[in-house]
Write a protein that holds these residues in place. Structure first.
Motif, PDB file in Angstrom:
ATOM      1  N   UNK A 285      -5.753  -1.745 -20.821  1.00  0.00           N
ATOM      2  CA  UNK A 285      -4.575  -2.509 -20.411  1.00  0.00           C
ATOM      3  C   UNK A 285      -3.521  -2.553 -21.516  1.00  0.00           C
ATOM      4  N   UNK A 286      -2.302  -2.173 -21.171  1.00  0.00           N
ATOM      5  CA  UNK A 286      -1.128  -2.469 -21.986  1.00  0.00           C
ATOM      6  C   UNK A 286      -0.507  -3.759 -21.433  1.00  0.00           C
ATOM      7  N   UNK A 287       0.516  -4.274 -22.098  1.00  0.00           N
ATOM      8  CA  UNK A 287       1.143  -5.529 -21.650  1.00  0.00           C
ATOM      9  C   UNK A 287       1.650  -5.423 -20.216  1.00  0.00           C
ATOM     10  N   UNK A 288       2.212  -4.274 -19.867  1.00  0.00           N
ATOM     11  CA  UNK A 288       2.738  -4.105 -18.506  1.00  0.00           C
ATOM     12  C   UNK A 288       1.618  -4.160 -17.468  1.00  0.00           C
ATOM     13  N   UNK A 289       0.437  -3.694 -17.866  1.00  0.00           N
ATOM     14  CA  UNK A 289      -0.703  -3.729 -16.949  1.00  0.00           C
ATOM     15  C   UNK A 289      -1.175  -5.163 -16.731  1.00  0.00           C
ATOM     16  N   UNK A 290      -1.100  -5.978 -17.768  1.00  0.00           N
ATOM     17  CA  UNK A 290      -1.475  -7.387 -17.640  1.00  0.00           C
ATOM     18  C   UNK A 290      -0.513  -8.100 -16.690  1.00  0.00           C
ATOM     19  N   UNK A 291       0.764  -7.770 -16.785  1.00  0.00           N
ATOM     20  CA  UNK A 291       1.762  -8.361 -15.872  1.00  0.00           C
ATOM     21  C   UNK A 291       1.434  -8.000 -14.429  1.00  0.00           C
ATOM     22  N   UNK A 292       1.100  -6.729 -14.193  1.00  0.00           N
ATOM     23  CA  UNK A 292       0.733  -6.290 -12.840  1.00  0.00           C
ATOM     24  C   UNK A 292      -0.564  -6.950 -12.392  1.00  0.00           C
ATOM     25  N   UNK A 293      -1.481  -7.138 -13.324  1.00  0.00           N
ATOM     26  CA  UNK A 293      -2.770  -7.760 -13.010  1.00  0.00           C
ATOM     27  C   UNK A 293      -2.576  -9.204 -12.566  1.00  0.00           C
ATOM     28  N   UNK A 294      -1.682  -9.913 -13.226  1.00  0.00           N
ATOM     29  CA  UNK A 294      -1.407 -11.310 -12.859  1.00  0.00           C
ATOM     30  C   UNK A 294      -0.859 -11.404 -11.433  1.00  0.00           C
ATOM     31  N   UNK A 295       0.017 -10.469 -11.083  1.00  0.00           N
ATOM     32  CA  UNK A 295       0.579 -10.467  -9.731  1.00  0.00           C
ATOM     33  C   UNK A 295      -0.502 -10.186  -8.692  1.00  0.00           C
TER      34      UNK A 295
END
Length: 325
Positions: A285-295
């Motif tokens: 996970x990169x930061x952008x992946x964490x953002x997508x994961x939260x959604x």
């Protein structure tokens, strides 16, 4: 998935990517983190280790539960074919603990065999990120009880582990696809099959064609050692060279077929390792992946939080918790 199934069917392998490292499960700061998480889980809880492999994290939960009168009911599942008890049959103390845990082989997270709202916690160490995130989160949201938790430690795209994996992929690709190391060794075995029946082992040792091919193979090995001379590269290079060298050194007129089979086996061990490293890189996970994961978690009815986890002053992974409302 076959490359993971083969890995987990190696006797004594407890945690992932243990080649060349101590393979005794998770210790130190990682164990401390999980002990804190287990302490927050209610007594008598049903805990599912998603992507369990041979049970390293499930065993941590088992040990904590026994030591703290938590009476956890622990199960594990993995998309690969697993049989943890069998792999540790030569270690009775570990096998006894594993027998107390119910394992589900060839079972992806999205196909977890639990009824709605029947699980208190889904845990995962370096595994959840490999699953297809949308379906996996949907399934977790379905099976968790209200207030239940998803707790994972996942690969971080900037971690030392991931950086090392990039090195491993580069080196193994060069060895397996860019160099003739294994092909040259196979050629020596093929020539030996033709020559030794006529020359004998002593004649083979003096045979000019054998000497030429052996010198050429040594040159390939030396070239790889010179090309990949950094410490983090040498681990991969020396392992591959040692595998080939062992086969050729042990080869004689009575075991040529066995030598060829061993060489093929070693090639596939390295190729499978490269596949696992590739998947780790793709899953981290990169930061952008964490953002997508939260959604995605929100859609599944989960409130997700993620924090970097540092180890020895360097980022090691992400700690992720998601609670079902």
């Amino acid at each position: 998935m076959q490359h993971w199934s083969m890995y987990w069917q190696t006797s004594g392998v407890l945690n992932s990517f243990a080649e060349g490292d101590a393979n005794q499960g998770y210790t130190g700061a990682i164990k401390k983190y999980w002990d804190e998480m287990f302490d927050s889980i209610p007594q008598g809880a049903t805990i599912v280790d998603a992507g369990c492999g041979n049970g390293a994290l499930a065993l941590l939960a088992y040990d904590f539960g026994r030591a703290n009168q938590k009476d956890f009911v622990i199960e594990g599942l993995d998309a690969a074919e697993i049989n943890p008890v069998k792999q540790f049959e030569k270690q009775p103390a570990v096998a006894k603990k594993l027998k107390a845990i119910k394992f589900h082989s060839a079972t992806p997270i999205a196909a977890a065999p639990y009824t709605a709202e029947s699980v208190d916690a889904v845990i995962s160490q370096f595994a959840f990120e490999y699953a297809e995130q949308g379906p996996a989160l949907t399934k977790v949201g379905e099976i968790l009880k209200p207030g239940g938790m998803l707790i994972t430690m996942s690969h971080h795209a900037s971690s030392k582990l991931v950086k090392d994996s990039k090195v491993g992929v580069e080196v193994l690709t060069a060895i397996l696809e860019g160099s003739p190391l294994f092909q040259q060794a196979d050629l020596i075995i093929d020539l030996a099959m033709q020559a030794i029946p006529q020359l004998g082992d002593e004649g083979w040792a003096k045979y000019s064609h054998n000497r030429i091919l052996s010198q050429s193979t040594k040159w390939i090995m030396d070239s790889l050692l010179q090309r990949f001379d950094k410490p983090e590269q040498q681990t991969y290079v020396k392992d591959a060279i040692a595998r080939v060298a062992r086969v050729l050194q042990a080869m004689n007129g009575s075991n040529l077929e066995q030598a060829r089979k061993q060489l093929t086996y070693d090639y596939h061990v390295l190729a499978d390792h490269k596949k696992r490293l590739d998947e780790q890189l793709q899953s981290a996970y990169a930061k952008k992946d964490i953002t997508a994961l939260k959604k995605a978690a929100t859609k599944a009815g989960l409130k997700l939080e993620a924090e970097p986890f540092d180890l020895d002053g360097e980022v090691f992974g992400w700690t992720i918790t998601a609670e079902k409302a």
